[in-house]
Design a protein around this motif. Structure first.
Motif, short mmCIF file in Angstrom:
data_model
loop_
_atom_site.label_atom_id
_atom_site.label_comp_id
_atom_site.label_asym_id
_atom_site.label_seq_id
_atom_site.Cartn_x
_atom_site.Cartn_y
_atom_site.Cartn_z
N MET A 1 0.83 -1.18 0.00
CA MET A 1 0.00 0.00 0.00
C MET A 1 0.88 1.24 0.00
SD MET A 1 -3.02 -0.92 2.65
CE MET A 1 -4.04 -2.34 2.42
N ALA A 2 0.49 2.19 -0.78
CA ALA A 2 1.29 3.39 -0.88
C ALA A 2 0.92 4.35 0.22
CB ALA A 2 1.05 4.05 -2.24
N GLY A 3 1.77 5.34 0.46
CA GLY A 3 1.51 6.34 1.46
C GLY A 3 0.38 7.26 1.06
N ALA A 4 -0.25 7.91 2.03
CA ALA A 4 -1.38 8.79 1.76
C ALA A 4 -0.91 10.09 1.12
CB ALA A 4 -2.13 9.09 3.07
N ARG A 5 -1.77 10.67 0.29
CA ARG A 5 -1.53 11.97 -0.32
C ARG A 5 -2.57 12.93 0.22
NH1 ARG A 5 1.58 11.59 -5.10
NH2 ARG A 5 2.00 9.45 -5.73
N ARG A 113 5.99 -3.12 -9.09
CA ARG A 113 7.09 -2.23 -8.74
C ARG A 113 6.58 -0.79 -8.71
NH1 ARG A 113 12.75 -1.82 -9.41
NH2 ARG A 113 12.87 -3.86 -10.43
N ILE A 114 6.84 -0.10 -7.61
CA ILE A 114 6.53 1.32 -7.47
C ILE A 114 7.85 2.05 -7.38
CG2 ILE A 114 5.31 3.07 -6.13
CD1 ILE A 114 3.50 0.84 -5.09
N ALA A 115 8.25 2.65 -8.49
CA ALA A 115 9.60 3.22 -8.58
C ALA A 115 9.85 4.32 -7.56
CB ALA A 115 9.83 3.76 -9.99
N ASP A 116 8.82 5.12 -7.27
CA ASP A 116 8.99 6.22 -6.33
C ASP A 116 8.35 5.92 -4.97
OD1 ASP A 116 6.39 6.24 -7.20
OD2 ASP A 116 6.28 8.40 -7.56
N GLY A 117 8.19 4.63 -4.65
CA GLY A 117 7.61 4.24 -3.37
C GLY A 117 8.63 4.25 -2.26
#
Length: 347
Positions: A1-5, A113-117
């Motif tokens: 899970m990605a961080g919140a925006r 893959r999330i390159a900027d994660g």
């Protein structure tokens, strides 16, 4: 899970989209009581399962699946379940189980893959190979699959991972089901080969590149059988559109999971004091307490990052909490709840 925006991105990828932000907040307000009144918190599963990567397979552009095996039969799981995976670096990530629930010889997860994660997906792609060892915790289920006569399944990209076992289970039960699978392009959609084995009259693959624009919620819901239970997983804009357009569809109910944390739409900075460790953590306006605490306490427990599962509820020893989840007055769901100033937690 990605961080919140602070505000979800626009559909065209150019800057923040305040309209989607407002829609998401409105839809959340409309459904909060219904959603939380019927869903029980996820029970913590306190067991570490040593696993070995037995196979790494490329499933789509920037997506690999991992087959994970252990000693003997693995703990049982149901569609919608996920693992808390502790990577060799110590990073902890949550990945939906997307294999066969009936085959307990292995687990399967898939990772984009999330390159900027924050580095977890890059570690999986770049460092895990057959023979690599990890530790899993669970399985846990914050996205339970209920029995119904009719279903519409909707997946966006890597959101197919919890949906795929649900589709197979519905088909095996003889239910009336439809599946809509959307994403940027066919090359970006994992498991198309497995979906080709299903009844193709019930499956619609809908890549953006073949239609010019992302699908609206109403377009996706057109495929719902009358009275269907809708299960969907994917990015915030897709789920927001479905939630807004659901009342005008033939569907009866909506069950959803997003693979990112909910957007923080009105955050203010606050301070968290961790009583056991003595740390003082500053939580910025655009980040959750969980994110900030994890930087100094990586082992802090959490699962869904959406406020409903209960895994991250922490006892409050002092201060006021802005409760944004179904939690006891003396506890704080650190993944979504906030404070107006300072809060002391039993961590």
């Amino acid at each position: 899970m990605a961080g919140a925006r602070a505000i979800p991105p626009a559909l065209d990828g150019h800057g923040p989209d305040r309209f989607l932000w407002a829609l998401d907040k409105l839809a959340t307000s409309m459904e909060w009581l219904q959603r939380n009144s019927r869903r029980k918190p996820v029970e913590a599963v306190d067991r570490d399962i040593p696993l070995e990567v037995s196979e790494v397979r490329v499933e789509a552009d920037d997506v690999v699946s991992l087959r994970l095996t252990g000693e003997g039969l693995l703990p049982a799981w149901q569609p919608g379940a996920h693992l808390d995976v502790v990577l060799p670096s110590g990073r902890k990530r949550q990945y939906s189980l997307c294999g066969d629930p009936g085959d307990r010889r292995y687990y399967r997860i898939a990772v984009r893959r999330i390159a900027d994660g924050e580095g977890g997906s890059r570690e999986v792609h770049d460092e895990l190979r057959p023979g690599s060892r990890i530790v899993a915790r669970g399985p846990r289920n914050a996205f339970p699959f209920v029995t119904a006569e009719k279903y519409l399944f909707i997946a966006g990209g890597i959101g197919v991972t919890p949906i795929l076992p649900m589709v197979r289970t519905a088909a095996a039960r003889g239910a009336d089901w439809r599946f809509v699978y959307t994403g940027r392009s066919r090359e970006s959609l994992p498991f198309l080969d497995e979906l080709a084995e299903l009844d193709q009259e019930r499956v619609w693959i809908r890549p953006d590149t073949e239609f010019g624009i992302p699908a609206s919620g109403a377009e996706l819901l057109e495929h719902a059988p009358a009275g269907a239970a809708v299960y969907c997983c994917g990015p915030v804009p897709m789920i927001t559109g479905i939630r807004v357009d659901l009342p005008g569809s033939a569907a009866d109910s909506l069950h959803w999971e997003r693979f990112s944390a909910p957007p923080i739409v009105d955050g203010e900075p606050f301070t968290v004091e961790l009583a056991r460790t003595g740390h003082e953590v500053q939580v910025p306006a655009d980040r959750s307490a969980l994110e900030a605490i994890s930087e100094v306490l990586p082992q802090v427990s959490y699962s869904c990052r959406q406020g409903f599962c209960g895994t991250c509820h922490v006892r409050v020893l002092g201060g006021a909490v802005d409760h944004r989840a179904r939690e006891a007055d003396d506890h704080m769901a650190i993944c979504v709840s906030r404070s107006a100033g300072r809060v002391v937690l039993d961590l």
